[in-house]
Write a protein that holds these residues in place. Structure first.
Motif, PDB file in Angstrom:
ATOM      1  N   HIS A  36       1.025  -1.175  -0.111  1.00 21.50           N
ATOM      2  CA  HIS A  36      -0.251   0.075   0.096  1.00 21.50           C
ATOM      3  C   HIS A  36       0.882   1.115  -0.044  1.00 21.50           C
ATOM      4  CE1 HIS A  36       0.927  -0.722   4.305  1.00 21.50           C
ATOM      5  NE2 HIS A  36       0.655   0.606   4.808  1.00 21.50           N
ATOM      6  N   HIS A  38       1.296   4.026   1.980  1.00 21.83           N
ATOM      7  CA  HIS A  38       1.967   4.602   3.045  1.00 21.83           C
ATOM      8  C   HIS A  38       3.584   4.694   3.038  1.00 21.83           C
ATOM      9  CE1 HIS A  38      -1.498   4.362   6.309  1.00 21.83           C
ATOM     10  NE2 HIS A  38      -1.616   5.486   5.510  1.00 21.83           N
ATOM     11  N   HIS A  41       5.892   1.990   3.346  1.00 25.02           N
ATOM     12  CA  HIS A  41       5.945   0.623   2.881  1.00 25.02           C
ATOM     13  C   HIS A  41       6.347   0.826   1.301  1.00 25.02           C
ATOM     14  CE1 HIS A  41       3.640  -1.900   6.043  1.00 25.02           C
ATOM     15  NE2 HIS A  41       3.812  -0.675   6.309  1.00 25.02           N
ATOM     16  N   HIS A  94      -6.986  -1.572   4.441  1.00 28.67           N
ATOM     17  CA  HIS A  94      -6.221  -0.553   5.445  1.00 28.67           C
ATOM     18  C   HIS A  94      -6.439   0.934   4.838  1.00 28.67           C
ATOM     19  CE1 HIS A  94      -2.843   1.229   7.699  1.00 28.67           C
ATOM     20  NE2 HIS A  94      -2.145   1.167   6.438  1.00 28.67           N
ATOM     21  N   ASP A 115      -0.258  -3.890   6.056  1.00 28.07           N
ATOM     22  CA  ASP A 115      -1.174  -3.194   7.344  1.00 28.07           C
ATOM     23  C   ASP A 115      -2.706  -3.478   6.931  1.00 28.07           C
ATOM     24  OD1 ASP A 115       0.951  -2.109   8.425  1.00 28.07           O
ATOM     25  OD2 ASP A 115       0.760   0.008   7.654  1.00 28.07           O
ATOM     26  N   HIS A 284      -5.654   0.623  11.621  1.00 25.59           N
ATOM     27  CA  HIS A 284      -5.118  -0.570  11.774  1.00 25.59           C
ATOM     28  C   HIS A 284      -5.734  -1.648  12.901  1.00 25.59           C
ATOM     29  CE1 HIS A 284      -0.786   0.427  10.553  1.00 25.59           C
ATOM     30  NE2 HIS A 284      -1.111   1.529  10.925  1.00 25.59           N
TER      31      HIS A 284
HETATM   32 ZN    ZN Z   1      -0.017   1.543   6.511  1.00 31.35          ZN
END
Ligand code: ZN
Ligand code: ZN
Length: 336
Positions: A36, A38, A41, A94, A115, A284
Protein backbone atom coordinates in the motif's frame (compact mmCIF):
# COMPACT_ATOMS: atom_id res chain seq x y z
CA UNK A 1 9.90 -26.42 0.85
CA UNK A 2 10.63 -24.69 4.13
CA UNK A 3 8.74 -21.41 4.68
CA UNK A 4 12.05 -19.51 4.95
CA UNK A 5 12.93 -20.68 1.44
CA UNK A 6 9.79 -18.98 0.09
CA UNK A 7 9.84 -15.76 2.09
CA UNK A 8 12.37 -14.53 4.58
CA UNK A 9 13.07 -11.35 6.59
CA UNK A 10 16.12 -9.41 5.42
CA UNK A 11 17.46 -5.96 6.38
CA UNK A 12 15.60 -4.59 3.33
CA UNK A 13 12.28 -6.23 4.21
CA UNK A 14 10.69 -9.56 3.23
CA UNK A 15 12.50 -11.30 0.37
CA UNK A 16 11.32 -14.16 -1.83
CA UNK A 17 14.38 -16.04 -3.18
CA UNK A 18 12.65 -18.18 -5.87
CA UNK A 19 10.70 -15.15 -7.18
CA UNK A 20 13.64 -12.78 -6.63
CA UNK A 21 11.46 -9.96 -5.29
CA UNK A 22 11.00 -8.01 -2.08
CA UNK A 23 7.72 -7.03 -0.41
CA UNK A 24 7.60 -3.37 0.78
CA UNK A 25 11.40 -3.03 0.70
CA UNK A 26 12.86 -0.24 2.81
CA UNK A 27 15.63 0.60 0.32
CA UNK A 28 15.82 0.44 -3.49
CA UNK A 29 15.70 -3.07 -4.99
CA UNK A 30 15.38 -4.56 -8.47
CA UNK A 31 11.83 -5.87 -8.11
CA UNK A 32 9.35 -4.75 -5.43
CA UNK A 33 5.80 -5.84 -4.62
CA UNK A 34 4.11 -3.04 -2.66
CA UNK A 35 1.17 -3.62 -0.30
CA UNK A 36 0.00 0.00 0.00
CA UNK A 37 0.92 3.64 -0.43
CA UNK A 38 2.03 4.67 3.09
CA UNK A 39 5.52 6.08 2.78
CA UNK A 40 7.26 3.49 4.95
CA UNK A 41 5.91 0.66 2.75
CA UNK A 42 5.96 2.37 -0.64
CA UNK A 43 9.31 3.99 -1.29
CA UNK A 44 10.68 5.53 -4.45
CA UNK A 45 13.64 4.23 -6.46
CA UNK A 46 12.91 0.56 -7.15
CA UNK A 47 13.73 -0.97 -10.54
CA UNK A 48 10.31 -2.48 -11.10
CA UNK A 49 7.17 -2.11 -8.97
CA UNK A 50 4.11 -4.33 -8.87
CA UNK A 51 1.13 -2.93 -6.96
CA UNK A 52 -2.57 -2.24 -7.33
CA UNK A 53 -3.49 0.51 -9.75
CA UNK A 54 -4.54 2.77 -6.85
CA UNK A 55 -1.26 2.24 -4.99
CA UNK A 56 0.71 3.06 -8.16
CA UNK A 57 -1.34 6.25 -8.53
CA UNK A 58 -0.61 7.18 -4.91
CA UNK A 59 3.13 6.58 -5.43
CA UNK A 60 3.08 8.67 -8.60
CA UNK A 61 1.23 11.48 -6.79
CA UNK A 62 3.78 11.49 -3.99
CA UNK A 63 7.07 10.85 -5.77
CA UNK A 64 6.44 11.92 -9.37
CA UNK A 65 6.31 9.98 -12.61
CA UNK A 66 9.81 8.56 -12.18
CA UNK A 67 9.01 6.90 -8.82
CA UNK A 68 10.31 3.58 -10.25
CA UNK A 69 12.17 2.31 -13.31
CA UNK A 70 8.95 0.67 -14.47
CA UNK A 71 5.67 -0.37 -12.91
CA UNK A 72 2.83 -2.75 -13.50
CA UNK A 73 -0.69 -2.63 -12.08
CA UNK A 74 -1.93 -5.81 -10.45
CA UNK A 75 -5.60 -6.82 -10.38
CA UNK A 76 -6.93 -8.02 -7.01
CA UNK A 77 -7.53 -11.75 -6.82
CA UNK A 78 -5.65 -12.56 -10.04
CA UNK A 79 -2.73 -14.94 -9.59
CA UNK A 80 0.47 -13.81 -11.24
CA UNK A 81 3.49 -15.92 -12.10
CA UNK A 82 6.85 -14.50 -11.03
CA UNK A 83 9.63 -16.94 -11.93
CA UNK A 84 8.94 -20.04 -9.85
CA UNK A 85 6.24 -18.58 -7.60
CA UNK A 86 2.66 -17.33 -7.78
CA UNK A 87 1.73 -14.02 -6.18
CA UNK A 88 -1.84 -12.83 -5.66
CA UNK A 89 -2.99 -9.50 -4.20
CA UNK A 90 -6.09 -9.43 -1.94
CA UNK A 91 -7.82 -6.44 -0.28
CA UNK A 92 -6.46 -5.50 3.17
CA UNK A 93 -9.04 -2.90 4.27
CA UNK A 94 -6.32 -0.47 5.37
CA UNK A 95 -6.38 2.45 2.88
CA UNK A 96 -7.40 2.93 -0.77
CA UNK A 97 -5.63 0.32 -2.90
CA UNK A 98 -4.16 -1.57 0.06
CA UNK A 99 -3.51 -5.27 -0.45
CA UNK A 100 -2.26 -8.38 1.27
CA UNK A 101 0.12 -10.41 -0.86
CA UNK A 102 -0.18 -14.20 -1.02
CA UNK A 103 3.01 -15.93 -2.18
CA UNK A 104 2.80 -19.57 -3.22
CA UNK A 105 5.10 -22.34 -4.41
CA UNK A 106 5.07 -26.13 -4.15
CA UNK A 107 1.80 -26.17 -2.21
CA UNK A 108 3.02 -23.72 0.43
CA UNK A 109 1.17 -20.42 0.80
CA UNK A 110 2.36 -17.44 2.83
CA UNK A 111 0.17 -14.36 3.18
CA UNK A 112 1.89 -11.07 4.00
CA UNK A 113 -0.91 -8.89 5.31
CA UNK A 114 0.85 -5.54 5.08
CA UNK A 115 -1.19 -3.21 7.29
CA UNK A 116 -4.83 -4.18 7.71
CA UNK A 117 -8.02 -3.68 9.65
CA UNK A 118 -11.33 -5.55 9.82
CA UNK A 119 -13.75 -2.69 10.37
CA UNK A 120 -15.87 -1.13 7.69
CA UNK A 121 -14.20 1.79 5.93
CA UNK A 122 -16.19 3.68 3.27
CA UNK A 123 -12.96 4.65 1.47
CA UNK A 124 -11.54 1.21 0.65
CA UNK A 125 -12.39 -2.42 -0.01
CA UNK A 126 -12.81 -4.65 3.06
CA UNK A 127 -10.14 -7.17 4.18
CA UNK A 128 -10.55 -10.58 2.58
CA UNK A 129 -9.47 -13.54 4.72
CA UNK A 130 -7.15 -15.79 2.69
CA UNK A 131 -6.47 -19.31 3.91
CA UNK A 132 -2.73 -19.86 4.29
CA UNK A 133 0.00 -21.94 5.89
CA UNK A 134 1.86 -18.94 7.26
CA UNK A 135 0.17 -15.64 8.09
CA UNK A 136 2.39 -12.59 8.45
CA UNK A 137 0.51 -10.11 10.59
CA UNK A 138 1.26 -6.54 11.54
CA UNK A 139 1.11 -5.69 15.25
CA UNK A 140 0.91 -1.90 15.37
CA UNK A 141 -1.75 -2.14 18.10
CA UNK A 142 -0.71 -5.57 19.32
CA UNK A 143 -1.44 -5.10 23.02
CA UNK A 144 -4.69 -5.95 24.86
CA UNK A 145 -5.02 -2.30 25.94
CA UNK A 146 -5.73 -1.33 22.34
CA UNK A 147 -9.42 -1.75 21.69
CA UNK A 148 -10.73 0.79 19.22
CA UNK A 149 -14.28 2.03 19.93
CA UNK A 150 -16.80 2.14 17.05
CA UNK A 151 -15.55 4.71 14.53
CA UNK A 152 -19.03 6.25 14.24
CA UNK A 153 -18.92 7.12 17.96
CA UNK A 154 -15.70 9.08 17.49
CA UNK A 155 -17.16 11.02 14.55
CA UNK A 156 -20.25 11.73 16.68
CA UNK A 157 -17.92 13.05 19.40
CA UNK A 158 -16.39 15.46 16.91
CA UNK A 159 -19.79 16.66 15.66
CA UNK A 160 -21.05 17.11 19.22
CA UNK A 161 -18.05 19.31 20.00
CA UNK A 162 -18.61 21.36 16.82
CA UNK A 163 -22.23 21.91 17.91
CA UNK A 164 -21.16 22.80 21.44
CA UNK A 165 -18.52 25.35 20.36
CA UNK A 166 -19.92 27.10 17.26
CA UNK A 167 -17.46 29.98 17.64
CA UNK A 168 -14.34 27.79 17.58
CA UNK A 169 -12.62 26.02 14.69
CA UNK A 170 -11.96 22.28 15.00
CA UNK A 171 -8.54 21.31 13.69
CA UNK A 172 -8.49 17.58 13.05
CA UNK A 173 -4.98 16.12 12.76
CA UNK A 174 -5.16 13.16 10.38
CA UNK A 175 -2.60 11.32 8.26
CA UNK A 176 -2.81 12.56 4.70
CA UNK A 177 -3.27 9.12 3.13
CA UNK A 178 -6.31 7.23 4.31
CA UNK A 179 -7.22 8.77 7.64
CA UNK A 180 -8.01 12.23 6.28
CA UNK A 181 -10.33 10.88 3.60
CA UNK A 182 -11.97 8.42 5.98
CA UNK A 183 -12.73 11.18 8.51
CA UNK A 184 -14.20 13.37 5.76
CA UNK A 185 -16.28 10.54 4.25
CA UNK A 186 -17.57 9.52 7.69
CA UNK A 187 -18.53 13.13 8.48
CA UNK A 188 -20.57 13.14 5.26
CA UNK A 189 -22.17 9.83 6.15
CA UNK A 190 -23.10 11.33 9.53
CA UNK A 191 -24.93 14.14 7.73
CA UNK A 192 -22.32 16.93 7.92
CA UNK A 193 -22.72 18.91 4.69
CA UNK A 194 -20.78 22.12 5.34
CA UNK A 195 -17.53 22.90 3.54
CA UNK A 196 -14.61 21.02 5.06
CA UNK A 197 -11.29 22.88 4.93
CA UNK A 198 -8.01 21.23 4.01
CA UNK A 199 -4.40 22.00 4.81
CA UNK A 200 -2.59 22.33 1.47
CA UNK A 201 -0.71 19.05 1.96
CA UNK A 202 -4.00 17.12 2.01
CA UNK A 203 -5.35 18.26 -1.32
CA UNK A 204 -3.58 16.00 -3.81
CA UNK A 205 -4.60 12.76 -2.13
CA UNK A 206 -8.16 13.96 -1.51
CA UNK A 207 -8.45 14.68 -5.23
CA UNK A 208 -7.05 11.24 -6.00
CA UNK A 209 -9.61 9.57 -3.72
CA UNK A 210 -12.41 11.55 -5.36
CA UNK A 211 -11.24 10.51 -8.82
CA UNK A 212 -11.38 6.90 -7.57
CA UNK A 213 -15.04 7.34 -6.67
CA UNK A 214 -14.80 8.30 -2.99
CA UNK A 215 -17.05 11.37 -2.83
CA UNK A 216 -15.81 13.83 -0.20
CA UNK A 217 -18.34 16.64 -0.65
CA UNK A 218 -17.51 20.35 -0.62
CA UNK A 219 -13.82 20.92 0.17
CA UNK A 220 -11.83 24.17 0.26
CA UNK A 221 -8.22 25.10 0.86
CA UNK A 222 -7.82 26.38 4.44
CA UNK A 223 -4.71 28.35 3.57
CA UNK A 224 -6.10 30.24 0.57
CA UNK A 225 -9.29 31.07 2.43
CA UNK A 226 -7.42 32.43 5.45
CA UNK A 227 -7.35 36.08 6.40
CA UNK A 228 -10.77 36.34 7.93
CA UNK A 229 -10.37 34.40 11.13
CA UNK A 230 -14.06 34.66 11.94
CA UNK A 231 -14.97 32.83 8.72
CA UNK A 232 -13.72 29.65 10.36
CA UNK A 233 -16.03 29.84 13.37
CA UNK A 234 -17.61 26.41 13.65
CA UNK A 235 -15.51 25.06 10.78
CA UNK A 236 -13.80 21.66 10.53
CA UNK A 237 -10.25 21.83 9.20
CA UNK A 238 -8.28 18.68 8.32
CA UNK A 239 -4.50 19.01 8.65
CA UNK A 240 -1.36 16.98 9.38
CA UNK A 241 -1.18 15.94 13.05
CA UNK A 242 2.01 18.00 13.47
CA UNK A 243 0.11 21.23 12.68
CA UNK A 244 -2.70 21.12 15.24
CA UNK A 245 -0.72 22.92 17.93
CA UNK A 246 1.71 24.82 15.70
CA UNK A 247 1.83 28.42 14.52
CA UNK A 248 -0.31 27.44 11.53
CA UNK A 249 -3.20 26.69 13.88
CA UNK A 250 -3.28 30.25 15.20
CA UNK A 251 -4.92 31.60 12.07
CA UNK A 252 -8.14 29.92 13.21
CA UNK A 253 -10.49 31.18 15.95
CA UNK A 254 -9.78 29.57 19.34
CA UNK A 255 -8.88 26.23 17.68
CA UNK A 256 -9.85 22.90 19.21
CA UNK A 257 -6.91 20.54 18.65
CA UNK A 258 -8.25 17.12 17.61
CA UNK A 259 -6.22 14.08 16.54
CA UNK A 260 -7.74 11.06 14.80
CA UNK A 261 -5.52 8.07 15.62
CA UNK A 262 -5.52 4.70 17.33
CA UNK A 263 -2.85 6.14 19.63
CA UNK A 264 -5.44 8.44 21.18
CA UNK A 265 -6.47 5.41 23.24
CA UNK A 266 -3.47 6.37 25.40
CA UNK A 267 -4.55 9.49 27.27
CA UNK A 268 -1.00 10.42 28.16
CA UNK A 269 -0.08 10.46 24.48
CA UNK A 270 -2.96 12.80 23.69
CA UNK A 271 -1.96 15.05 26.59
CA UNK A 272 1.69 15.29 25.56
CA UNK A 273 0.64 16.14 22.00
CA UNK A 274 -1.57 18.95 23.29
CA UNK A 275 -4.72 17.29 21.96
CA UNK A 276 -7.93 18.69 23.42
CA UNK A 277 -10.27 16.28 21.66
CA UNK A 278 -8.72 12.83 21.05
CA UNK A 279 -10.54 10.76 18.43
CA UNK A 280 -9.73 7.05 18.61
CA UNK A 281 -9.87 6.23 14.93
CA UNK A 282 -7.44 3.73 13.48
CA UNK A 283 -6.71 2.17 10.11
CA UNK A 284 -4.94 -0.71 11.85
CA UNK A 285 -6.49 -3.77 13.46
CA UNK A 286 -6.85 -3.49 17.23
CA UNK A 287 -6.02 -6.34 19.63
CA UNK A 288 -9.41 -8.03 19.16
CA UNK A 289 -9.21 -7.78 15.36
CA UNK A 290 -5.66 -9.14 15.32
CA UNK A 291 -6.46 -12.15 17.48
CA UNK A 292 -9.83 -12.80 15.78
CA UNK A 293 -8.13 -12.75 12.38
CA UNK A 294 -5.46 -15.21 13.44
CA UNK A 295 -8.10 -17.48 15.01
CA UNK A 296 -10.21 -17.28 11.85
CA UNK A 297 -7.35 -18.08 9.48
CA UNK A 298 -5.95 -20.71 11.82
CA UNK A 299 -2.60 -20.86 9.99
CA UNK A 300 0.07 -23.43 10.70
CA UNK A 301 2.35 -20.64 11.84
CA UNK A 302 2.21 -16.87 12.45
CA UNK A 303 4.98 -14.38 11.83
CA UNK A 304 4.58 -11.03 13.54
CA UNK A 305 5.99 -7.79 12.23
CA UNK A 306 6.15 -4.11 12.97
CA UNK A 307 4.65 -3.00 16.21
CA UNK A 308 4.32 -4.70 19.57
CA UNK A 309 5.39 -8.16 18.41
CA UNK A 310 5.97 -10.00 21.69
CA UNK A 311 2.45 -9.85 23.13
CA UNK A 312 0.91 -11.23 19.95
CA UNK A 313 3.56 -13.94 19.67
CA UNK A 314 2.71 -14.95 23.22
CA UNK A 315 -1.04 -14.92 22.51
CA UNK A 316 -0.43 -17.26 19.55
CA UNK A 317 1.66 -19.62 21.64
CA UNK A 318 -1.08 -19.82 24.27
CA UNK A 319 -3.57 -20.49 21.46
CA UNK A 320 -1.36 -23.36 20.28
CA UNK A 321 -0.15 -21.63 17.10
CA UNK A 322 3.63 -21.46 16.64
CA UNK A 323 4.62 -17.82 16.17
CA UNK A 324 7.73 -15.72 15.90
CA UNK A 325 8.63 -12.03 15.66
CA UNK A 326 10.34 -10.96 12.43
CA UNK A 327 12.10 -7.88 13.85
CA UNK A 328 11.88 -6.05 10.53
CA UNK A 329 13.10 -2.48 10.79
CA UNK A 330 12.19 0.65 8.86
CA UNK A 331 8.43 0.60 9.30
CA UNK A 332 6.81 3.30 11.40
CA UNK A 333 3.86 2.96 13.75
CA UNK A 334 1.78 5.01 11.38
CA UNK A 335 2.60 7.28 8.53
CA UNK A 336 4.54 10.55 9.15
ZN1 ZN B 1 -0.01 1.65 6.46
ZN1 ZN C 1 2.77 -0.17 8.33
Amino acid sequence: MRPEDLLRPTPQGLYCPPGDFHIDPTSPVERALITHGHSDHARAGHGHVLATRETLRIMRARYGDDFAGSSEAVALGEPMRIKGVTATFHPAGHVLGSAQIAVEAHGLRIVASGDYKRRADPTCLPFVPVACDIFITEATFGLPVFRHPPAEDEIAKLLASVAQFPERAHLVGAYSLGKAQRVIRMLRDAGYERTIYLHGSMEKLCQLYESEGVALGDLANATVASGHKADFAGAIVICPPSEITERWARRFPDPVACFASGWMRIRQRAKVAGVELPLILSDHADWDELTATIAELSPREVWVTHGREEALVRWCSLAGIPARPLHLVGYEDEEE
